[in-house]
Scaffold this motif. Sequence first.
Motif, PDB file in Angstrom:
ATOM      1  N   ALA A 398       0.825  -1.210   0.000  1.00  0.00           N
ATOM      2  CA  ALA A 398       0.000   0.000   0.000  1.00  0.00           C
ATOM      3  C   ALA A 398       0.860   1.262   0.000  1.00  0.00           C
ATOM      4  O   ALA A 398       0.559   2.237  -0.706  1.00  0.00           O
ATOM      5  CB  ALA A 398      -0.934  -0.020   1.214  1.00  0.00           C
ATOM      6  N   LEU A 399       1.945   1.264   0.777  1.00  0.00           N
ATOM      7  CA  LEU A 399       2.850   2.420   0.807  1.00  0.00           C
ATOM      8  C   LEU A 399       3.449   2.679  -0.568  1.00  0.00           C
ATOM      9  O   LEU A 399       3.531   3.825  -1.027  1.00  0.00           O
ATOM     10  CB  LEU A 399       3.966   2.187   1.821  1.00  0.00           C
ATOM     11  CG  LEU A 399       3.622   2.332   3.311  1.00  0.00           C
ATOM     12  CD1 LEU A 399       4.851   2.020   4.159  1.00  0.00           C
ATOM     13  CD2 LEU A 399       3.137   3.746   3.602  1.00  0.00           C
ATOM     14  N   VAL A 404       3.952   6.025  -5.857  1.00  0.00           N
ATOM     15  CA  VAL A 404       4.198   6.129  -7.291  1.00  0.00           C
ATOM     16  C   VAL A 404       3.021   6.787  -7.988  1.00  0.00           C
ATOM     17  O   VAL A 404       1.946   6.969  -7.408  1.00  0.00           O
ATOM     18  CB  VAL A 404       4.463   4.733  -7.900  1.00  0.00           C
ATOM     19  CG1 VAL A 404       5.649   4.069  -7.220  1.00  0.00           C
ATOM     20  CG2 VAL A 404       3.223   3.851  -7.785  1.00  0.00           C
ATOM     21  N   SER A 405       3.224   7.118  -9.249  1.00  0.00           N
ATOM     22  CA  SER A 405       2.150   7.705 -10.047  1.00  0.00           C
ATOM     23  C   SER A 405       1.339   6.591 -10.704  1.00  0.00           C
ATOM     24  O   SER A 405       1.671   5.411 -10.609  1.00  0.00           O
ATOM     25  CB  SER A 405       2.742   8.621 -11.122  1.00  0.00           C
ATOM     26  OG  SER A 405       3.477   7.855 -12.073  1.00  0.00           O
ATOM     27  N   GLU A 406       0.255   6.992 -11.395  1.00  0.00           N
ATOM     28  CA  GLU A 406      -0.633   6.006 -11.999  1.00  0.00           C
ATOM     29  C   GLU A 406       0.052   5.220 -13.107  1.00  0.00           C
ATOM     30  O   GLU A 406      -0.264   4.053 -13.326  1.00  0.00           O
ATOM     31  CB  GLU A 406      -1.875   6.711 -12.558  1.00  0.00           C
ATOM     32  CG  GLU A 406      -2.781   7.296 -11.476  1.00  0.00           C
ATOM     33  CD  GLU A 406      -4.026   7.915 -12.070  1.00  0.00           C
ATOM     34  OE1 GLU A 406      -4.125   7.931 -13.323  1.00  0.00           O
ATOM     35  OE2 GLU A 406      -4.886   8.382 -11.300  1.00  0.00           O
ATOM     36  N   ARG A 407       0.980   5.810 -13.806  1.00  0.00           N
ATOM     37  CA  ARG A 407       1.643   5.123 -14.918  1.00  0.00           C
ATOM     38  C   ARG A 407       2.783   4.229 -14.452  1.00  0.00           C
ATOM     39  O   ARG A 407       3.262   3.393 -15.216  1.00  0.00           O
ATOM     40  CB  ARG A 407       2.175   6.157 -15.928  1.00  0.00           C
ATOM     41  CG  ARG A 407       1.085   6.754 -16.796  1.00  0.00           C
ATOM     42  CD  ARG A 407       1.642   7.818 -17.727  1.00  0.00           C
ATOM     43  NE  ARG A 407       2.770   7.385 -18.523  1.00  0.00           N
ATOM     44  CZ  ARG A 407       2.689   6.669 -19.647  1.00  0.00           C
ATOM     45  NH1 ARG A 407       1.498   6.314 -20.094  1.00  0.00           N
ATOM     46  NH2 ARG A 407       3.770   6.342 -20.324  1.00  0.00           N
ATOM     47  N   ASP A 408       3.230   4.403 -13.233  1.00  0.00           N
ATOM     48  CA  ASP A 408       4.320   3.570 -12.722  1.00  0.00           C
ATOM     49  C   ASP A 408       3.794   2.179 -12.366  1.00  0.00           C
ATOM     50  O   ASP A 408       2.598   1.980 -12.148  1.00  0.00           O
ATOM     51  CB  ASP A 408       4.950   4.212 -11.489  1.00  0.00           C
ATOM     52  CG  ASP A 408       5.588   5.558 -11.802  1.00  0.00           C
ATOM     53  OD1 ASP A 408       5.865   5.804 -12.992  1.00  0.00           O
ATOM     54  OD2 ASP A 408       5.775   6.365 -10.871  1.00  0.00           O
ATOM     55  N   ILE A 420      10.052  -1.557  -8.873  1.00  0.00           N
ATOM     56  CA  ILE A 420       9.245  -0.432  -9.332  1.00  0.00           C
ATOM     57  C   ILE A 420       9.781   0.032 -10.680  1.00  0.00           C
ATOM     58  O   ILE A 420      10.994   0.221 -10.845  1.00  0.00           O
ATOM     59  CB  ILE A 420       9.275   0.742  -8.325  1.00  0.00           C
ATOM     60  CG1 ILE A 420       8.647   0.329  -6.997  1.00  0.00           C
ATOM     61  CG2 ILE A 420       8.543   1.956  -8.895  1.00  0.00           C
ATOM     62  CD1 ILE A 420       8.704   1.424  -5.941  1.00  0.00           C
ATOM     63  N   LEU A 421       8.871   0.211 -11.627  1.00  0.00           N
ATOM     64  CA  LEU A 421       9.205   0.840 -12.903  1.00  0.00           C
ATOM     65  C   LEU A 421       8.649   2.258 -12.867  1.00  0.00           C
ATOM     66  O   LEU A 421       7.426   2.460 -12.850  1.00  0.00           O
ATOM     67  CB  LEU A 421       8.592   0.058 -14.067  1.00  0.00           C
ATOM     68  CG  LEU A 421       9.259  -1.271 -14.427  1.00  0.00           C
ATOM     69  CD1 LEU A 421       8.476  -1.969 -15.522  1.00  0.00           C
ATOM     70  CD2 LEU A 421      10.699  -1.049 -14.863  1.00  0.00           C
ATOM     71  N   GLN A 422       9.535   3.234 -12.829  1.00  0.00           N
ATOM     72  CA  GLN A 422       9.126   4.643 -12.805  1.00  0.00           C
ATOM     73  C   GLN A 422       9.226   5.203 -14.213  1.00  0.00           C
ATOM     74  O   GLN A 422      10.313   5.309 -14.788  1.00  0.00           O
ATOM     75  CB  GLN A 422      10.007   5.448 -11.850  1.00  0.00           C
ATOM     76  CG  GLN A 422       9.572   6.905 -11.721  1.00  0.00           C
ATOM     77  CD  GLN A 422      10.564   7.740 -10.935  1.00  0.00           C
ATOM     78  OE1 GLN A 422      11.711   7.339 -10.749  1.00  0.00           O
ATOM     79  NE2 GLN A 422      10.135   8.908 -10.483  1.00  0.00           N
ATOM     80  N   ARG A 423       8.099   5.573 -14.782  1.00  0.00           N
ATOM     81  CA  ARG A 423       8.061   6.035 -16.168  1.00  0.00           C
ATOM     82  C   ARG A 423       8.052   7.565 -16.238  1.00  0.00           C
ATOM     83  O   ARG A 423       7.893   8.251 -15.237  1.00  0.00           O
ATOM     84  CB  ARG A 423       6.827   5.460 -16.859  1.00  0.00           C
ATOM     85  CG  ARG A 423       6.737   3.942 -16.764  1.00  0.00           C
ATOM     86  CD  ARG A 423       5.500   3.393 -17.426  1.00  0.00           C
ATOM     87  NE  ARG A 423       5.474   3.689 -18.848  1.00  0.00           N
ATOM     88  CZ  ARG A 423       4.498   3.305 -19.679  1.00  0.00           C
ATOM     89  NH1 ARG A 423       3.482   2.606 -19.200  1.00  0.00           N
ATOM     90  NH2 ARG A 423       4.543   3.601 -20.959  1.00  0.00           N
ATOM     91  N   ASP A 424       8.217   8.035 -17.462  1.00  0.00           N
ATOM     92  CA  ASP A 424       8.146   9.488 -17.741  1.00  0.00           C
ATOM     93  C   ASP A 424       9.155  10.273 -16.906  1.00  0.00           C
ATOM     94  O   ASP A 424       8.824  11.298 -16.291  1.00  0.00           O
ATOM     95  CB  ASP A 424       6.730  10.024 -17.474  1.00  0.00           C
ATOM     96  CG  ASP A 424       5.684   9.312 -18.303  1.00  0.00           C
ATOM     97  OD1 ASP A 424       5.989   8.950 -19.456  1.00  0.00           O
ATOM     98  OD2 ASP A 424       4.563   9.109 -17.800  1.00  0.00           O
ATOM     99  N   GLN A 433      13.875  11.667  -6.418  1.00  0.00           N
ATOM    100  CA  GLN A 433      12.702  12.194  -5.718  1.00  0.00           C
ATOM    101  C   GLN A 433      11.777  11.061  -5.272  1.00  0.00           C
ATOM    102  O   GLN A 433      11.260  11.067  -4.154  1.00  0.00           O
ATOM    103  CB  GLN A 433      11.946  13.166  -6.635  1.00  0.00           C
ATOM    104  CG  GLN A 433      10.686  13.761  -6.006  1.00  0.00           C
ATOM    105  CD  GLN A 433      10.981  14.527  -4.729  1.00  0.00           C
ATOM    106  OE1 GLN A 433      11.938  15.284  -4.665  1.00  0.00           O
ATOM    107  NE2 GLN A 433      10.160  14.318  -3.699  1.00  0.00           N
ATOM    108  N   LEU A 434      11.579  10.062  -6.153  1.00  0.00           N
ATOM    109  CA  LEU A 434      10.751   8.914  -5.779  1.00  0.00           C
ATOM    110  C   LEU A 434      11.393   8.131  -4.638  1.00  0.00           C
ATOM    111  O   LEU A 434      10.698   7.700  -3.700  1.00  0.00           O
ATOM    112  CB  LEU A 434      10.536   8.003  -6.989  1.00  0.00           C
ATOM    113  CG  LEU A 434       9.765   6.709  -6.719  1.00  0.00           C
ATOM    114  CD1 LEU A 434       8.380   7.001  -6.149  1.00  0.00           C
ATOM    115  CD2 LEU A 434       9.649   5.869  -8.000  1.00  0.00           C
TER     116      LEU A 434
END
Length: 759
Positions: A398-399, A404-408, A420-424, A433-434
């Motif tokens: 949940a954390l 993350v954002s919706e696209r991650d 975690i895949l952080q996009r954009d 920052q993430l």
Amino acid sequence: MLAALVWLLGSASLFFLLKRSIDCVEHRRRQWLAVAAIAAGIGVWATHFIAMLAYDGSMPLHFDPGLTILSVAIAVLGFWLAFHAAGRRFGAAASLAAGAIAALGVAAMHFTGMAAIEAPAVVRYDMPAIGVAVAINALCFFAAFAAFGRLTGALRITVPTSLAVLGVVALHFTAMSATVLAPDPTRQAAEAGAGHGWLVTAIVVAALSLIALVFIGAFLDRMLTDLRGFADATLEGIAILNEGRIVEANGQLGDLLGVAPAELAGTDPTIWFAPGDGRPLTEPREQPVEALITGLDGETRIVEVAAHAVEYRGRCCEVLAVRDLTARKRAELQVEHLATHDGLTGLPNRTRFTAVLDTLVRSGESFALLALDLDRFKAVNDLFGHTAGDAILCRVAALLRDAVSERDLVARIGGDEFLILQRDIAGEEDAQQLVRTILASFARELDITRDPMAVGVSIGAALFPADAADPAALRHNADVALYRAKERGRGMACFFDLEMDRAVRERRELEHDLRHAIARRQLSLMFQPLVATAGGKIVGYEALLRWAHPTRGSVPPEIFVPIAEDVGAIIPIGEWVLGEACAAAMQWPDEISVAVNVSAVQFQLPNLAAIVEDVLATSGLDASRLELEVTESVMLRDRAGALATLHRLKALGVRIVMDDFGTGYSSLSNLQAFPFDKIKIDRSFVSHVTDDQSARSIIRAIVALGKSLDLPVVAEGVETEEQRRMVLEEGCPQAQGFLFGSPAEAVVGIPGFLRVVGG
């Protein structure tokens, strides 16, 4: 003959309708039993009446209308009761009861009809003959009903019909032959008439018409009912279209759309169906098309529609066969979700993550890959149980979703490992920052000072395409960064760089080579003397492990021993060291002991004492000459198990030495819990004994502690004469260090004498 023919048709209709009633549901069965009773009653009544009109006597006969009608009702009632007595199966008892009731009904009808005669005569009966006639009739009806219950096919109609005809004819003509009309002048004669030919014709036409209507009604009902039942029996919805409008629909289609089938008539199917390919429903297709339907209940369903042309009511129409795929599609989605998502947290699993990662790499989009590993999770899981561990994993999931954002994409790939895949992202700053957001969330929500079940997180990050050009390399680099983060103290984050990769590759090469070092004969033992500080006499040797790498040269123990402990290679290596040391000690004088270091990893083996016992038996070394040096770290993981192993070793006669006392984790309770044979002071204190008063105070305190517990104290790392003198003054009876000899191979000179070579 005419009367017999009429009953032949009536009897056939009787059993035809009985068969129809058995095939129907209960409420329709009752209807058809009533129709069968009417047909049979009228048929047998017409048979009787035609035969009565065939009487050619000297006196005119007329019939009372009331009694004549009553005779019809009696016949119908008798058959109706007989059918209900027979039930559905027409067993022997039921058939006997039905036959008796039917025979009595026919007899009652017969004599009621005889009582309706109006003639100047008195009617007399031969009762024995009439009794025989009724019995024959009952027997024939019993046989007819029993045959109907047992036979199949055409015989089920023809045989019972023949028996029923035989019974009624036997009853009628036997009873008529037993009837006598005696003239009685006192009775009023019936009015003469022109004859009864027209009446006979009317009766025959009426009877045959009724029977024909019964047959036609049964046939039409069967055809219509069966066609409707055939249409409703299918699991598919069916609609018949003419000129683009629905003219007929079955119940299944009505259920799918949430309306009555009659309400679909005249409607345009396009208001109900939305084909997935956008083409008209009736357009020819090679295979069925999927469509969406929205019922009046507002629920949208997925259906499969197949269309083909038919002739219906003399017109060319189209048939739509509609199959509900909603449940199957939901099941497929559920199976797909289970196959691509973690069952506990609901996050995507390794399979789903790998597919998305491959897609992103092929697209060339810039993104960051974060590898996360939970700190303290195993301890929490072991201490509080798996249920608590599962709850922690769900909290972590949940954390991460919130961070993350919706696209991650956040995935759990096993155990306490997350990716975690952080996009954009525009660059490393976005990934940093993430990382800061995740670390702050863990610090805020999972604070160990407030929650004993709290865990931390270590993060390794790699960027695409800056750090790797393919998925496998990117995963590897993120794991390398994660390893470095955990190496720096956990609860931290590291980003991948080339130097980090070089160090990790070098370590993995060492891990690989270390696993084969014994087989390749690259390991050897060196021995450093342990002497009495007072006179310098050698009292024993400590076995020290050395690794001569073929390309790297001599690898220091402080480098390869921790690696061996991490990968588990220390277990076979430790057993090899123990065997080699004991074998070497067998060549020494009996008063010389050998000391072997035992790793905390080896103490996790439940059979460590058995291994030591086997090595002593194989080498022949006396157990009192073997010293096993352990650090207090063996007590940290499983104190009770470690103490049990130490006691088993002690029981063998082996001496146990506490090594590196005073550094790291030290507890006086350990000295109290187990009777150690010796304490070794770490070299870090001895090296500063001449210039650091606190170091000398620590040595003095340890020596005093040893004396109070009757434990000899050994000073390690003695390299100068001044250090030897000072540890002697403080009361250390034994010492070890370069002052007394460097580690070297042990060779045998003459019996009873050991010399050290190598300097």
